[in-house]
Design a protein around this motif. Structure first.
Motif, PDB file in Angstrom:
ATOM      1  N   ASN A  97       0.825  -1.208   0.000  1.00 46.90           N
ATOM      2  CA  ASN A  97       0.000   0.000   0.000  1.00 46.90           C
ATOM      3  C   ASN A  97       0.859   1.259   0.000  1.00 46.90           C
ATOM      4  OD1 ASN A  97      -2.245  -1.617   0.080  1.00 46.90           O
ATOM      5  ND2 ASN A  97      -2.641  -1.332   2.249  1.00 46.90           N
ATOM      6  N   GLU A  98       1.929   1.265   0.817  1.00 49.17           N
ATOM      7  CA  GLU A  98       2.807   2.432   0.815  1.00 49.17           C
ATOM      8  C   GLU A  98       3.599   2.514  -0.480  1.00 49.17           C
ATOM      9  OE1 GLU A  98       5.803   4.883   3.756  1.00 49.17           O
ATOM     10  OE2 GLU A  98       6.154   2.732   3.546  1.00 49.17           O
ATOM     11  N   VAL A  99       3.930   1.375  -1.056  1.00 44.90           N
ATOM     12  CA  VAL A  99       4.586   1.377  -2.367  1.00 44.90           C
ATOM     13  C   VAL A  99       3.694   2.091  -3.380  1.00 44.90           C
ATOM     14  CG1 VAL A  99       5.382  -0.060  -4.279  1.00 44.90           C
ATOM     15  CG2 VAL A  99       5.921  -0.717  -1.927  1.00 44.90           C
ATOM     16  N   LEU A 100       2.423   1.695  -3.443  1.00 40.97           N
ATOM     17  CA  LEU A 100       1.485   2.286  -4.400  1.00 40.97           C
ATOM     18  C   LEU A 100       1.245   3.756  -4.095  1.00 40.97           C
ATOM     19  CD1 LEU A 100      -1.112  -0.639  -4.520  1.00 40.97           C
ATOM     20  CD2 LEU A 100       0.832  -0.246  -6.039  1.00 40.97           C
ATOM     21  N   GLN A 101       1.133   4.083  -2.819  1.00 41.08           N
ATOM     22  CA  GLN A 101       0.916   5.478  -2.431  1.00 41.08           C
ATOM     23  C   GLN A 101       2.093   6.353  -2.855  1.00 41.08           C
ATOM     24  OE1 GLN A 101      -0.774   7.140   1.560  1.00 41.08           O
ATOM     25  NE2 GLN A 101       1.432   6.952   1.844  1.00 41.08           N
ATOM     26  N   THR A 102       3.305   5.845  -2.687  1.00 42.19           N
ATOM     27  CA  THR A 102       4.486   6.622  -3.056  1.00 42.19           C
ATOM     28  C   THR A 102       4.557   6.823  -4.567  1.00 42.19           C
ATOM     29  OG1 THR A 102       5.637   5.681  -1.134  1.00 42.19           O
ATOM     30  CG2 THR A 102       6.984   6.812  -2.762  1.00 42.19           C
ATOM     31  N   SER A 162      -4.331  11.230  -3.408  1.00 40.87           N
ATOM     32  CA  SER A 162      -3.198  12.016  -3.932  1.00 40.87           C
ATOM     33  C   SER A 162      -3.658  13.271  -4.661  1.00 40.87           C
ATOM     34  CB  SER A 162      -2.355  11.152  -4.881  1.00 40.87           C
ATOM     35  OG  SER A 162      -2.938  11.082  -6.178  1.00 40.87           O
ATOM     36  N   GLY A 163      -4.962  13.357  -4.932  1.00 43.29           N
ATOM     37  CA  GLY A 163      -5.499  14.502  -5.645  1.00 43.29           C
ATOM     38  C   GLY A 163      -5.736  14.262  -7.114  1.00 43.29           C
ATOM     39  N   LEU A 168      11.145   7.825  -6.552  1.00 46.84           N
ATOM     40  CA  LEU A 168      10.379   7.446  -5.358  1.00 46.84           C
ATOM     41  C   LEU A 168      11.136   7.804  -4.089  1.00 46.84           C
ATOM     42  CD1 LEU A 168       9.045   3.918  -6.425  1.00 46.84           C
ATOM     43  CD2 LEU A 168       7.887   6.128  -6.631  1.00 46.84           C
ATOM     44  N   GLU A 169      12.445   7.652  -4.114  1.00 50.46           N
ATOM     45  CA  GLU A 169      13.260   7.953  -2.940  1.00 50.46           C
ATOM     46  C   GLU A 169      13.192   9.432  -2.565  1.00 50.46           C
ATOM     47  OE1 GLU A 169      14.670   5.912  -1.002  1.00 50.46           O
ATOM     48  OE2 GLU A 169      14.973   4.048  -2.113  1.00 50.46           O
TER      49      GLU A 169
END
Length: 365
Positions: free
Chosen positions: A95-100, A129-130, A247-248
């Motif tokens: 989920n955080e992967v996709l969110q990022t 994310s908008g 992403l980083e």
């Protein structure tokens, strides 16, 4: 007291969750029915004892990323890609992967495309994310109609396109040709194609074969399902190095704590155990599919650790309640768009599966 208001576009949002009901047999959240081996827990305990709690963790998660790269020796091999740590991004669950990804490549003023019905969190996170979300839909067989997809992607190229293979909640595995064509469109039109493979180890093929340094394709995976580590919340992404570098820039500093990194590393010492669990689940999946068909249900072929089915009369709500009354919980998708009357059952232990099938037979007769 004057309270601060949330963004207007979030005011009517509902939170994402799975219902939790107290039952004997819980087959609604696609978790592994069995835990990792005791040796894994012992390894994590040793790692916890050795953790320097007063120090920040390895910000780059270098050791874990290197080991994960080695777990996928065939990723991008056809394109000459030699997967290394800088092709891997690790976060707190997929989920955080996709969110990022969405915070990096989508956001306000951009568009994200999905193919419904699919994993609800793709659209949910995109909206948070908008971004604006558009739905390409699926055919009656729940596969992506790639000709139709190409037409509307060309008409309005999005920033990010999500596919899910095996798809959740249908279990459908997309044909390689479909994802190859979407990957070609991603390169031509300039969008990022995200292939969510949360259930990839259960499927006959993986989109990691499409990876290349000069392709706009990424593949996400999770520890929650096949590694039996839903409690740990670890997910990762295989991608070109330039995607990982972007992403980083967005992810929070030190977002992956030291114990989580240690748990992720410890799990990779038990690949054989993971593969055994996957093989057992696939075998049980076949038994469940065959029995559902014998009971007159409509069943969609699954490449995941769950099966989507529609009871004979299409009365999913009544059947779901009948199963709960017999202390068996499955996911009720009967009111979801495109899934009228359907239910989704996670593959459990052989005993749990037998309990589900027996209860279902009682409800249907």
């Amino acid at each position: 007291m004057a309270r601060p208001s949330i963004r207007d576009d979030l005011a009517l949002f509902a939170s994402y969750h799975s219902p939790q009901v107290s039952v004997d047999v819980r087959l609604n959240t696609n978790e592994s029915p069995t835990p990792p081996p005791a040796e894994f827990s012992e390894a994590v305990a040793r790692a916890a004892a050795a953790t320097e709690w007063h120090r920040y963790p390895d910000r780059a998660a270098g050791a874990l990323r290197s080991r994960l790269a080695g777990l996928h020796p065939d990723a991008g091999a056809a394109a000459g890609l030699e997967l290394a740590a800088d092709h891997v991004f690790v976060a707190n669950g997929s989920n955080e992967v996709l969110q990022t990804i969405l915070l990096t490549f989508a956001g306000a003023g951009r568009t994200v495309a999905t193919f419904e019905p699919t994993y609800a969190l793709h659209a949910h996170l995109a909206k948070i994310s908008g971004a604006r979300v558009i739905d390409g839909g699926r055919g009656d067989d729940f596969l992506i109609d790639v000709d139709a997809a190409e037409a509307w992607l060309r008409a309005e190229p999005p920033a990010v396109v999500f596919t899910c293979s095996p798809n959740n909640p249908t279990g459908i595995v997309e044909p390689p040709a479909t994802l190859e064509r979407l990957a070609d469109l991603a390169d031509e039109l300039g969008f990022l194609l995200v292939v969510d493979e949360a259930y990839g180890q259960f499927a006959p093929w993986s989109a990691e074969a499409l990876l290349a340094e000069d392709r706009n394709v990424v593949v996400s995976r999770t520890y929650s399902k096949t590694w039996a580590m839903a409690a740990a919340r670890i997910g990762y992404l295989l991608a070109p190095t330039w995607v990982v570098a972007e992403l980083e820039k967005v992810v929070l500093p030190y977002h992956l704590d030291a114990l989580k990194q240690a748990a992720g590393l410890a799990a990779l010492d038990f690949v054989d155990d993971m593969e055994r669990r996957v093989a057992e689940a696939v075998e049980e999946r076949g038994r469940i599919e065959a029995t559902l068909l014998d009971l007159g249900c409509t069943v969609w072929p699954s490449g995941a650790n769950f099966v989507l089915f529609r009871p004979p009369a299409g009365d999913g709500d009544r059947v779901w309640q009948g199963l709960v009354d017999r202390s068996v919980l499955v996911r009720n998708t009967a009111s979801w768009p495109h899934l009228e009357g359907c239910l989704r059952v996670t593959i459990g232990t052989p005993d749990e599966n037998s309990r589900f099938l027996s209860a279902l037979e009682e409800v249907l007769t």
